[in-house]
Design an enzyme around this catalytic site. Structure first.
Site, PDB file in Angstrom:
ATOM      1  N   TRP A  61     160.085 -28.173 -84.207  1.00  0.00           N
ATOM      2  CA  TRP A  61     158.971 -28.077 -83.273  1.00  0.00           C
ATOM      3  C   TRP A  61     158.778 -26.644 -82.822  1.00  0.00           C
ATOM      4  O   TRP A  61     159.634 -25.782 -83.042  1.00  0.00           O
ATOM      5  CB  TRP A  61     159.101 -29.054 -82.121  1.00  0.00           C
ATOM      6  CG  TRP A  61     160.312 -28.914 -81.198  1.00  0.00           C
ATOM      7  CD1 TRP A  61     161.492 -28.278 -81.454  1.00  0.00           C
ATOM      8  CD2 TRP A  61     160.426 -29.456 -79.882  1.00  0.00           C
ATOM      9  NE1 TRP A  61     162.337 -28.376 -80.397  1.00  0.00           N
ATOM     10  CE2 TRP A  61     161.722 -29.099 -79.397  1.00  0.00           C
ATOM     11  CE3 TRP A  61     159.605 -30.194 -79.067  1.00  0.00           C
ATOM     12  CZ2 TRP A  61     162.183 -29.464 -78.133  1.00  0.00           C
ATOM     13  CZ3 TRP A  61     160.075 -30.560 -77.803  1.00  0.00           C
ATOM     14  CH2 TRP A  61     161.341 -30.193 -77.351  1.00  0.00           C
ATOM     15  N   ASN A  62     157.584 -26.416 -82.221  1.00  0.00           N
ATOM     16  CA  ASN A  62     157.193 -25.069 -81.835  1.00  0.00           C
ATOM     17  C   ASN A  62     156.550 -25.065 -80.463  1.00  0.00           C
ATOM     18  O   ASN A  62     156.008 -26.079 -80.013  1.00  0.00           O
ATOM     19  CB  ASN A  62     156.143 -24.501 -82.816  1.00  0.00           C
ATOM     20  CG  ASN A  62     156.591 -24.527 -84.244  1.00  0.00           C
ATOM     21  OD1 ASN A  62     157.372 -23.710 -84.691  1.00  0.00           O
ATOM     22  ND2 ASN A  62     156.072 -25.501 -84.999  1.00  0.00           N
ATOM     23  N   HIS A  69     139.518 -20.242 -76.168  1.00  0.00           N
ATOM     24  CA  HIS A  69     138.365 -19.997 -77.031  1.00  0.00           C
ATOM     25  C   HIS A  69     138.808 -19.382 -78.363  1.00  0.00           C
ATOM     26  O   HIS A  69     138.327 -18.340 -78.788  1.00  0.00           O
ATOM     27  CB  HIS A  69     137.358 -19.115 -76.292  1.00  0.00           C
ATOM     28  CG  HIS A  69     136.865 -19.736 -75.037  1.00  0.00           C
ATOM     29  ND1 HIS A  69     135.699 -20.480 -74.967  1.00  0.00           N
ATOM     30  CD2 HIS A  69     137.407 -19.779 -73.791  1.00  0.00           C
ATOM     31  CE1 HIS A  69     135.541 -20.927 -73.731  1.00  0.00           C
ATOM     32  NE2 HIS A  69     136.558 -20.520 -72.999  1.00  0.00           N
ATOM     33  N   HIS A  73     136.150 -24.210 -81.172  1.00  0.00           N
ATOM     34  CA  HIS A  73     136.428 -24.553 -79.782  1.00  0.00           C
ATOM     35  C   HIS A  73     135.164 -24.999 -79.060  1.00  0.00           C
ATOM     36  O   HIS A  73     134.054 -24.729 -79.489  1.00  0.00           O
ATOM     37  CB  HIS A  73     137.087 -23.382 -79.041  1.00  0.00           C
ATOM     38  CG  HIS A  73     136.226 -22.162 -78.914  1.00  0.00           C
ATOM     39  ND1 HIS A  73     136.229 -21.149 -79.855  1.00  0.00           N
ATOM     40  CD2 HIS A  73     135.331 -21.779 -77.961  1.00  0.00           C
ATOM     41  CE1 HIS A  73     135.379 -20.196 -79.484  1.00  0.00           C
ATOM     42  NE2 HIS A  73     134.816 -20.561 -78.339  1.00  0.00           N
ATOM     43  N   ASP A  75     132.958 -24.821 -75.636  1.00  0.00           N
ATOM     44  CA  ASP A  75     132.643 -24.083 -74.416  1.00  0.00           C
ATOM     45  C   ASP A  75     132.147 -25.067 -73.370  1.00  0.00           C
ATOM     46  O   ASP A  75     131.165 -25.792 -73.588  1.00  0.00           O
ATOM     47  CB  ASP A  75     131.521 -23.064 -74.660  1.00  0.00           C
ATOM     48  CG  ASP A  75     131.976 -21.840 -75.434  1.00  0.00           C
ATOM     49  OD1 ASP A  75     133.193 -21.689 -75.659  1.00  0.00           O
ATOM     50  OD2 ASP A  75     131.106 -21.035 -75.811  1.00  0.00           O
ATOM     51  N   HIS A  79     132.493 -22.227 -68.126  1.00  0.00           N
ATOM     52  CA  HIS A  79     132.887 -21.002 -68.829  1.00  0.00           C
ATOM     53  C   HIS A  79     132.025 -19.808 -68.407  1.00  0.00           C
ATOM     54  O   HIS A  79     132.486 -18.668 -68.434  1.00  0.00           O
ATOM     55  CB  HIS A  79     132.778 -21.242 -70.340  1.00  0.00           C
ATOM     56  CG  HIS A  79     133.012 -20.046 -71.205  1.00  0.00           C
ATOM     57  ND1 HIS A  79     134.066 -19.174 -71.025  1.00  0.00           N
ATOM     58  CD2 HIS A  79     132.330 -19.578 -72.293  1.00  0.00           C
ATOM     59  CE1 HIS A  79     134.026 -18.230 -71.939  1.00  0.00           C
ATOM     60  NE2 HIS A  79     132.976 -18.444 -72.718  1.00  0.00           N
ATOM     61  N   HIS A 207     125.019 -18.575 -73.754  1.00  0.00           N
ATOM     62  CA  HIS A 207     125.938 -18.843 -72.659  1.00  0.00           C
ATOM     63  C   HIS A 207     125.163 -18.964 -71.343  1.00  0.00           C
ATOM     64  O   HIS A 207     125.386 -19.891 -70.561  1.00  0.00           O
ATOM     65  CB  HIS A 207     126.979 -17.723 -72.544  1.00  0.00           C
ATOM     66  CG  HIS A 207     128.016 -17.727 -73.614  1.00  0.00           C
ATOM     67  ND1 HIS A 207     127.796 -17.204 -74.865  1.00  0.00           N
ATOM     68  CD2 HIS A 207     129.290 -18.192 -73.606  1.00  0.00           C
ATOM     69  CE1 HIS A 207     128.892 -17.342 -75.594  1.00  0.00           C
ATOM     70  NE2 HIS A 207     129.815 -17.944 -74.855  1.00  0.00           N
TER      71      HIS A 207
END
Length: 257
Positions: A61-62, A69, A73, A75, A79, A207
């Protein structure tokens, strides 16, 4: 037979194809890079905790390190300053995350001009052929830019003047935000705005207008060329990050074949 059983059987038979529209996440996944003095997001990184060794003999595992973002992804309205006080990514309505998709293809135009921007007239021409944009659905804007996704420099396509990537005009962004029935817009580029959008009026109009109107954005999509102009069902799966401005997202499409 129930509706859901019919969908499952159609997916198993191939009558409905499930397509992955997501950019894989790794250290070289392109991210948006802002000029100084603005802060930048971190790149995706894995830190190994154990891999069948003395740190954990039976498991691998990590830890994950990334920005909200990064890669494909979502938004959220919160944001952007125009959406301040709006929904965060954990509050995305289910009707936004599972909805109809309309695909507008401007690949030829973007190939001729990397700074190409979508205008309202392009959408009206599309509607004349395919019908109105879907109520509560997504507009997915195909430019062919996903073909550059394996090369961060080609994906950014930047010179001394800044990045050159396709997007939407300010008027188109405003129209989609204020007059269209959509829940959001998805693109193949690193952000929902054109590369040159810092110089638009207002700056970063997608945006500004879309998130300010409580709508949503999807970025770094792939495989839009496999979708029909209408008829696909989009499934958007962000992490439900409380107070998050966005999230890396797995995006799937269901398409009848």
């Amino acid at each position: 037979m129930t509706v859901l059983r019919a969908v499952l059987d159609a997916a198993r038979s191939g009558a409905v194809e499930i397509l992955d529209l997501t950019t894989p996440l790794h250290a070289a996944t392109p991210v948006l890079e802002l000029p100084e003095p603005f802060a930048n997001t971190s790149r995706f990184r894995l830190d190994e905790l154990s891999r069948y060794d003395d740190r954990g003999p039976a498991w691998y595992w990590n830890d994950i390190h990334t920005g909200e973002h990064t890669g494909t992804h979502l938004d959220a309205p919160v944001h952007w300053i125009t959406g301040r006080g709006g929904l965060d990514v954990s509050q995305a309505p289910m009707s936004t995350l599972v909805s109809a998709a309309a695909v507008i293809d401007m690949t030829a135009e973007a190939a001729k001009d990397p700074d190409f921007v979508l205008e309202v007239d392009h959408i009206r021409t599309w509607e004349a052929e395919h019908g109105p944009l879907p109520e509560g659905g997504w507009l997915l804007y195909r430019t062919g830019w996903d073909a550059r996704g394996g090369d961060p420099a080609a994906f950014a396509n930047a010179d001394e003047a800044g990045p050159h990537t396709p997007g939407l005009s300010a008027e188109c962004a405003r129209w989609l935000a204020e007059e269209s029935p959509l829940t959001g817009v998805g693109v193949e580029t690193v952000g929902i705005d054109a590369g040159a959008a810092m110089g638009f009026e207002p700056p970063f109009p997608c945006h500004h207008y879309l998130l300010g109107a409580g709508k949503w954005g999807l970025t770094s999509l792939r495989n839009l060329g496999l979708l029909p102009p209408t008829g696909a069902l989009l499934i958007v799966c962000p992490l439900p990050i409380v107070s998050g401005s966005g999230s890396p997202t797995r995006v799937l499409a269901l398409v009848e074949r």
